[in-house]
Design an enzyme around this catalytic site. Sequence first.
Site, PDB file in Angstrom:
ATOM      1  N   GLU A 183      -4.979  -7.685  14.283  1.00  0.00           N
ATOM      2  CA  GLU A 183      -4.919  -6.086  14.313  1.00  0.00           C
ATOM      3  C   GLU A 183      -5.972  -4.966  14.262  1.00  0.00           C
ATOM      4  OE1 GLU A 183      -1.452  -5.212  11.630  1.00  0.00           O
ATOM      5  OE2 GLU A 183      -3.096  -4.469  10.067  1.00  0.00           O
ATOM      6  N   GLU A 199       9.668  -5.128   4.651  1.00  0.00           N
ATOM      7  CA  GLU A 199      10.325  -6.440   3.836  1.00  0.00           C
ATOM      8  C   GLU A 199       9.759  -6.645   2.765  1.00  0.00           C
ATOM      9  OE1 GLU A 199       8.886  -6.736   8.623  1.00  0.00           O
ATOM     10  OE2 GLU A 199       8.475  -5.258   7.104  1.00  0.00           O
ATOM     11  N   LYS A 222       7.993  -0.749  13.567  1.00  0.00           N
ATOM     12  CA  LYS A 222       8.691  -0.687  12.572  1.00  0.00           C
ATOM     13  C   LYS A 222       9.545   0.963  13.013  1.00  0.00           C
ATOM     14  CE  LYS A 222       5.323  -1.369   9.064  1.00  0.00           C
ATOM     15  NZ  LYS A 222       3.646  -1.328   8.616  1.00  0.00           N
ATOM     16  N   GLY A 247      -5.277  -2.990   4.879  1.00  0.00           N
ATOM     17  CA  GLY A 247      -4.872  -4.215   4.651  1.00  0.00           C
ATOM     18  C   GLY A 247      -5.229  -5.232   4.212  1.00  0.00           C
ATOM     19  N   ARG A 248      -5.583  -6.060   5.828  1.00  0.00           N
ATOM     20  CA  ARG A 248      -6.149  -6.782   6.415  1.00  0.00           C
ATOM     21  C   ARG A 248      -8.324  -7.244   6.237  1.00  0.00           C
ATOM     22  NH1 ARG A 248      -5.791  -3.005  10.288  1.00  0.00           N
ATOM     23  NH2 ARG A 248      -7.127  -2.711  11.306  1.00  0.00           N
ATOM     24  N   HIS A 282      -3.990 -34.011  17.640  1.00  0.00           N
ATOM     25  CA  HIS A 282      -2.974 -34.455  18.178  1.00  0.00           C
ATOM     26  C   HIS A 282      -2.131 -34.228  18.851  1.00  0.00           C
ATOM     27  CE1 HIS A 282      -4.325 -38.890  16.205  1.00  0.00           C
ATOM     28  NE2 HIS A 282      -4.698 -37.471  15.644  1.00  0.00           N
ATOM     29  N   LYS A 316       0.770  -1.422  -0.211  1.00  0.00           N
ATOM     30  CA  LYS A 316       0.083  -0.113  -0.055  1.00  0.00           C
ATOM     31  C   LYS A 316       0.674   2.025  -0.048  1.00  0.00           C
ATOM     32  CE  LYS A 316      -4.281   1.825   2.319  1.00  0.00           C
ATOM     33  NZ  LYS A 316      -5.242   1.906   3.709  1.00  0.00           N
TER      34      LYS A 316
END
Length: 523
Positions: free
Chosen positions: A347, A206, A489, A261-262, A378, A200
Site C-alpha cells: 500500500e 466492510e 471502493k 491506517g497501516r 514443505h 478512521k
Amino acid sequence: MNPLTATPAWQALSDHSSSFKQEGFRCGDLFKEGNRFGDFSLRHEQLLLDYSKNFCTKGTFNLLLNLAEQTRVPEAIEAMFSGEEVNSTEGRAALHTALRTPAASNQFPEVVATLNRMTDFVHGIHSGEWRGCENDRITDVVNIGIGGSDLGPAMVTEALGAFASKHVNVHFVSNVDPSHLNLSLTNLNPATTLFIIASKSFRTLETHENANSARQWFLDAGHDKAQIAKHFIAISTNLEAAREFGIDAENLFPMWDWVGGRFSLWSAIGLSIALAIGMKNFQALLAGAHSMDLHFRSASLENNMPVLMALLTVWYTGFFDAHSTAVVPYSHPLKQLPQFLQQLYMESLGKRTTPEGKPISTNSGEVIWGTEGTNGQHSYFQLLHQGTEFIPVDFIAIAKPSIPEKTEQHKQLLANCLSQSLALMQGKHHPDNESRSSPGNRPSNTLLLAELTPYNLGSLLALYEHKVFVQSVIWGINAFDQFGVELGKELSRSLYGAFEDSEQRSGLDASSQGLMKQILEWS
C-alpha cells in the site's frame, strides 16, 4: 529533477552489478576474505541483522550509500521526524512516530491524553469496574475493522499471546462476508461482549456493515438502544458518524489525519492490543518502536539498520530484476507478520508514478509474501531453491524458546532456519542429474531477536516501517497515500446498486452483466 536512473550513483551501481552476474560468481566465496559476518551484520539492542549472505562487498555499499546521499535520504528522515508535509499529495505530515514518543518528551498533548484514556479504559475492563448492561463483567472483546485497523492489532495480539491477559478474550472481525462475524459471535454472550469499531473514516463499507450486524445481534438479544453505550466503543476521526451510530461520546477515541491506517496500531487503534496484553505491555511495545525511531534518526547511514535493508531491496529490484521478497518468520506466534507487511509494503510502495505524476524509472514496490517456518519448507521453498525467479528472503528467528522446557525442539526450529539460508546461498550440484541440483546464489537476510517480547516486537515493526520509507524516498514515491485503494471502493458502491436496478445493470460491461445475471439466478 533528474530521474533516479540518471544519477551518478545509479550509473555506477549498474556497472558494478555486472561483477555479480558473471559466470562463476558464488556468493559463498565472499566469505573467504576477512570477517564477513563482522563486516556485514549490525545489532540494535536485542535485534541482530545478518546481511552477509547478500550480493555485496564494501564497495557495493559505498555505492549504495552514495545513492542514499544523492536521493537525499538523510534530509527526508529529518523532514519526517520534524513534522514536515512528507505526504505531499494530501498535504499532511506523517507523524506515527509521535504515537510512541514518551510522554515526558512528547510534543503532542492529544497523544498523551489518549494514552491516558486508554490506560483508564483497560483498567476498567480488566478490574471489572466497567460492567455490561446486566452488570456482568466483560469477558470478550470483538475488534471490528479492516486493513490497518485489523491487520496490525490482530498480528500483534497473536504474536504476544504469551503475554495475554486472563481477564478478556479478544477477537478480530474484518471481512464483509457475514460468515466471519457469525462465526466469531457463535459462542459469545451479548451481555458480556464489548465491540470496538475501529475505522478512521467510520464509513468503510466492510466495517460499517459488520458494525451494523453486531449492533443488531446485540439488540436481538433483548437489549435496547440505550444499553449500546455499555457494549460499543469507537476509534475514528469521524466522531460525528460514530455518535450517529449510537456510541456514547465518552466511548469515542480519536484518530488523526497524520496517522495512516497501516501505521496506526500505535494509536488508539491498538486498544484491542492493550486489552489483550495489558497496558504495561502495550507501553513496552511503544517503547521498543521508539528505540528504533531513535536509531533510525540518529545513526549514520552505514550503521543504520532500516537504511541498509532498504538499500539491499533497491539493489535487487533495480539491478537483478527482483519482483518479490519472501518474509519467513521461524516463529509460530509471528505467522501473521507477512500479511501485515504486505499492507505496509504494497500500500505504501505500490505506485507507478511520483507525486508529480511522472513515471517511476525503475522497478519498485515488490510483492511481499511468505508464511511461518518450518511450514513454508514443505510448500513454496521448492521454488526458492530451484525455481527461475530471483527472490530475496528475510528470515526472522527468535533465539530464546517460548516454552523453556522445549529447548531441544526450539533448536530444531533454529537449525531449520539457519540451514535454509545456508542452502539458498550454497546450493548443491548433482553432476549426473541436473534436475536434482540447486543453483544456490540466492540472497537472504536473517533477523534474530533475543526473545519475542513486546519491546523487541515494537523494534522489529518500526524497523520495517522505516525501511519502507527509505525505499520510497529513493524511488521518489509518496509512501503515505493510497489512491489506488479508492477506485475499487467507488465501483463497489455502483455495482451494489446494479443488483437491484436492471437499468443500471444494463450499462455495465458484458462480463459484469453476465456474472450478475448468474448470481441472481443462483441466489
